[in-house]
Design an enzyme around this catalytic site. Structure first.
Site, PDB file in Angstrom:
ATOM      1  N   HIS A 311       0.851  -1.184   0.000  1.00 12.45           N
ATOM      2  CA  HIS A 311       0.000   0.000   0.000  1.00 12.45           C
ATOM      3  C   HIS A 311       0.882   1.226   0.000  1.00 12.45           C
ATOM      4  O   HIS A 311       1.948   1.222   0.623  1.00 12.45           O
ATOM      5  CB  HIS A 311      -0.897  -0.003   1.251  1.00 12.45           C
ATOM      6  CG  HIS A 311      -2.043   0.930   1.139  1.00 12.45           C
ATOM      7  ND1 HIS A 311      -1.935   2.256   1.437  1.00 12.45           N
ATOM      8  CD2 HIS A 311      -3.315   0.720   0.743  1.00 12.45           C
ATOM      9  CE1 HIS A 311      -3.105   2.833   1.223  1.00 12.45           C
ATOM     10  NE2 HIS A 311      -3.965   1.928   0.796  1.00 12.45           N
ATOM     11  N   ASP A 369      -7.939  -5.359   0.346  1.00 11.25           N
ATOM     12  CA  ASP A 369      -8.448  -6.164  -0.755  1.00 11.25           C
ATOM     13  C   ASP A 369      -8.037  -7.625  -0.697  1.00 11.25           C
ATOM     14  O   ASP A 369      -8.543  -8.431  -1.461  1.00 11.25           O
ATOM     15  CB  ASP A 369      -7.973  -5.569  -2.093  1.00 11.25           C
ATOM     16  CG  ASP A 369      -8.701  -4.283  -2.391  1.00 11.25           C
ATOM     17  OD1 ASP A 369      -9.901  -4.237  -2.116  1.00 11.25           O
ATOM     18  OD2 ASP A 369      -8.068  -3.333  -2.865  1.00 11.25           O
TER      19      ASP A 369
HETATM   20  N1  ACO Z   1       3.909  -7.497  -4.798  1.00 10.92           N
HETATM   21  C1  ACO Z   1       5.231  -7.509  -5.009  1.00 10.92           C
HETATM   22  N2  ACO Z   1       6.028  -6.442  -4.886  1.00 10.92           N
HETATM   23  C2  ACO Z   1       5.447  -5.286  -4.549  1.00 10.92           C
HETATM   24  C3  ACO Z   1       4.062  -5.188  -4.316  1.00 10.92           C
HETATM   25  C4  ACO Z   1       3.280  -6.357  -4.442  1.00 10.92           C
HETATM   26  N3  ACO Z   1       1.979  -6.343  -4.227  1.00 10.92           N
HETATM   27  N4  ACO Z   1       3.760  -3.914  -4.001  1.00 10.92           N
HETATM   28  C5  ACO Z   1       4.903  -3.223  -4.033  1.00 10.92           C
HETATM   29  N5  ACO Z   1       5.938  -4.074  -4.368  1.00 10.92           N
HETATM   30  C6  ACO Z   1       7.348  -3.719  -4.468  1.00 10.92           C
HETATM   31  C7  ACO Z   1       7.661  -3.007  -5.787  1.00 10.92           C
HETATM   32  O1  ACO Z   1       8.065  -3.899  -6.776  1.00 10.92           O
HETATM   33  C8  ACO Z   1       8.763  -2.063  -5.363  1.00 10.92           C
HETATM   34  O2  ACO Z   1       9.941  -2.797  -5.299  1.00 10.92           O
HETATM   35  P1  ACO Z   1      11.366  -2.118  -5.718  1.00 10.92           P
HETATM   36  O3  ACO Z   1      11.579  -1.038  -4.704  1.00 10.92           O
HETATM   37  O4  ACO Z   1      12.325  -3.235  -5.623  1.00 10.92           O
HETATM   38  O5  ACO Z   1      11.194  -1.582  -7.107  1.00 10.92           O
HETATM   39  C9  ACO Z   1       8.408  -1.668  -3.931  1.00 10.92           C
HETATM   40  O6  ACO Z   1       7.628  -2.769  -3.414  1.00 10.92           O
HETATM   41  C10 ACO Z   1       7.595  -0.384  -3.824  1.00 10.92           C
HETATM   42  O7  ACO Z   1       6.490  -0.495  -4.723  1.00 10.92           O
HETATM   43  P2  ACO Z   1       5.790   0.728  -5.423  1.00 10.92           P
HETATM   44  O8  ACO Z   1       5.040   0.232  -6.612  1.00 10.92           O
HETATM   45  O9  ACO Z   1       6.791   1.825  -5.633  1.00 10.92           O
HETATM   46  O10 ACO Z   1       4.789   1.184  -4.299  1.00 10.92           O
HETATM   47  P3  ACO Z   1       3.552   2.128  -4.488  1.00 10.92           P
HETATM   48  O11 ACO Z   1       3.344   2.792  -3.178  1.00 10.92           O
HETATM   49  O12 ACO Z   1       3.729   2.996  -5.677  1.00 10.92           O
HETATM   50  O13 ACO Z   1       2.367   1.114  -4.819  1.00 10.92           O
HETATM   51  C11 ACO Z   1       0.497  -0.316  -4.645  1.00 10.92           C
HETATM   52  C12 ACO Z   1       1.366   0.758  -3.948  1.00 10.92           C
HETATM   53  C13 ACO Z   1       0.058   0.184  -6.019  1.00 10.92           C
HETATM   54  C14 ACO Z   1      -0.742  -0.576  -3.806  1.00 10.92           C
HETATM   55  C15 ACO Z   1       1.343  -1.600  -4.783  1.00 10.92           C
HETATM   56  O14 ACO Z   1       1.747  -2.069  -3.510  1.00 10.92           O
HETATM   57  C16 ACO Z   1       0.612  -2.710  -5.543  1.00 10.92           C
HETATM   58  O15 ACO Z   1       0.629  -2.727  -6.784  1.00 10.92           O
HETATM   59  N6  ACO Z   1      -0.067  -3.656  -4.808  1.00 10.92           N
HETATM   60  C17 ACO Z   1      -0.852  -4.680  -5.461  1.00 10.92           C
HETATM   61  C18 ACO Z   1      -2.181  -4.087  -5.895  1.00 10.92           C
HETATM   62  C19 ACO Z   1      -3.123  -3.868  -4.724  1.00 10.92           C
HETATM   63  O16 ACO Z   1      -3.286  -4.711  -3.866  1.00 10.92           O
HETATM   64  N7  ACO Z   1      -3.756  -2.677  -4.724  1.00 10.92           N
HETATM   65  C20 ACO Z   1      -4.746  -2.319  -3.709  1.00 10.92           C
HETATM   66  C21 ACO Z   1      -4.291  -1.138  -2.924  1.00 10.92           C
HETATM   67  S1  ACO Z   1      -5.439  -0.815  -1.638  1.00 10.92           S
HETATM   68  C22 ACO Z   1      -6.704  -0.003  -2.381  1.00 10.92           C
HETATM   69  O17 ACO Z   1      -6.595   0.644  -3.390  1.00 10.92           O
HETATM   70  C23 ACO Z   1      -8.016  -0.171  -1.741  1.00 10.92           C
END
Ligand code: ACO
Length: 435
Positions: A311, A369
């Protein structure tokens, strides 16, 4: 917000004699915020923050999140207490008005909302314009935007009474629109709302009942649905809420703004995640295949994410995920489901991920979620309707945030700047002279 006597930050540009003193603003909770409004006029520079991870886009009194501690408050009340003791419409009142209602206010508000559940009969024909296999979120975007065409007489955003009535309309009509989008997709007759039922009960009724036979909504399931709605009602300046605020900052009418919010919510990184979680769980299929899947998630080249994990704000367990997980148990027990393979698989996936260095080091925990898809499925809601259910709940937050913005005297049109990295100015080259 306290601007006086609470310090400032001095910013100077190395190699020049330019510097500016920027006030530090303090909220009631959370980190202080540097007020950069005068930055461009005093230093001639912008700030660069793609994704707004370090930018407070507005001042708000509605919802507070401490992502490190895993705390979520609506108007100061912890989400756990609201989920346990309150109801969705009471929470809607709280988010909109700032305080919990007394008995008379609660009855008046609930009656007011429930009186607006019906759609103009002409809106029925909008549904026929969609393909049967249209995604319900496409239908929601279209129909909610189209509501603006039905309420010309109450679209003055500067009129508090117009704002009030349209808040009622949006909150009341959203379940009807969502349920009809579903009925349309499966070819069943639309069920008209029943105002003698509770909000969540009526939603489940319109989704699951058919005119040919009586239908009684199970109270345990209605309570679970109500709780899901409470948990999704607001979440401060997330992508869809920021979209609603940005659209609203131009003076657009609330129906158009909420339609924009629905579009933003649709994406798999936001509201579409619970649908994606179930797809992911079905793809994994069996506990034995979890290690192989986790390896794929950790492989930088695979672009596979563990959906329902991570998140932007929570770097700890999302407090909503814990409540959903508990509610999931209750629903499965009520339905007499002893073994739910998806739930078991999700629990095992969570256990493995929470003990894996990749997820620990990146502070990736289950978000709301991760379990909400499983519970919605158990409530009889099909996967393609999950995000639409989220939109029903979040409408309350969107409307509250939109109203707060319109009522804020310092509100201006939202207009971010950019770091331009394109070609510098050049002269037009006639076609015959181009290589
Ligand atoms: N699985 C694997 N790796 C992940 C995940 C994940 N679910 N989420 C983040 N990471 C990793 C990224 O690859 C990144 O790694 P790096 O630093 O080596 O490049 C690091 O963690 C940071 O990730 P970002 O994408 O920069 O984080 P951001 O804050 O932009 O994204 C998000 C947050 C979009 C929610 C992300 O965690 C994600 O895509 N999760 C899966 C989708 C999801 O569950 N969304 C629901 C959110 S809650 C809501 O909207 C109600």
């Amino acid at each position: 917000m306290n601007e006086k006597g609470n310090g400032s930050v001095t910013l100077s540009i190395a190699g020049t004699n330019k510097s500016a003193s920027l006030p530090l603003l303090h909220g009631t909770m959370g980190p202080p915020v540097i007020d950069i409004r005068e930055l461009y006029s005093s230093l001639g520079v912008f700030t660069f923050d793609p994704g707004y991870a370090a930018t407070a886009s507005c001042e708000s009194k509605i919802t507070y999140i401490d992502g490190e501690a895993g705390i979520l408050l609506y108007r100061g009340y912890p989400i756990e207490q609201l989920a346990e003791h309150s109801s969705f419409l009471e929470v809607a009142y709280l988010l909109l008005n700032g305080e919990l209602p007394n008995k008379a206010e609660k009855a008046e508000f609930e009656g007011g909302v429930m009186r607006h559940t019906m759609l103009h009969e002409q809106i029925r024909s909008f549904f026929n314009g969609f393909r049967r296999d249209a995604h319900p979120m496409a239908v929601l975007c279209g129909v909610v935007g189209a509501l603006s065409a039905f309420y010309h007489d109450t679209l003055d955003i500067n009129n508090p009474e117009h704002r009030r009535i349209n808040a009622f309309r949006l909150i009341a009509k959203m379940p009807t629109i969502a349920a009809w989008a579903y009925k349309y997709s499966i070819g069943q007759p639309f069920m008209y709302p029943r105002n003698d039922l509770g909000y969540a009960e009526n939603l489940l009724y319109m989704m699951n009942a058919v005119p040919a036979e009586p239908y009684k909504v199970n109270p345990v399931l209605a309570r679970a649905m109500d709780r899901i709605l409470i948990l999704h009602a607001d979440h401060e300046q997330n992508a869809s809420t920021s979209t609603v605020r940005l659209a609203g900052s131009t003076g657009a009418n609330p129906f158009a703004c909420i339609a924009a919010g629905i579009a933003s919510l649709w994406g798999p990184a936001h509201g579409g995640a619970n649908e994606a979680v179930l797809k992911m769980l079905s793809e994994i299929g069996h506990k034995d295949r979890i290690p192989e899947f986790i390896a794929r998630v950790k492989d930088k080249n695979s672009h596979q994410r563990l959906m329902g994990f991570g998140h932007r704000v929570y770097k700890n367990y999302d407090p909503r995920a814990k409540i959903i997980q508990r509610t999931c148990y209750e629903v499965l027990e009520e339905l007499g489901i002893k073994d739910n393979p998806l739930f078991d698989l999700a629990m095992e996936l969570e256990r493995i991920a929470l003990n894996d260095d990749y997820f620990i080091s990146k502070k990736l925990y289950p978000n709301v979620d991760f379990y909400s898809g499983i519970i919605l499925k158990a409530l009889g809601i099909p996967e393609h309707m999950f995000t639409a259910m989220f939109a029903v709940a979040r409408t309350v937050g969107w409307v509250s945030q939109w109203k707060e913005m319109i009522e804020d005297p310092s509100q201006r049109i939202g207009r971010p700047r950019q770091l331009y990295t394109g070609t510098p100015q050049r002269d037009y080259v006639p076609l015959e002279q181009r290589g």
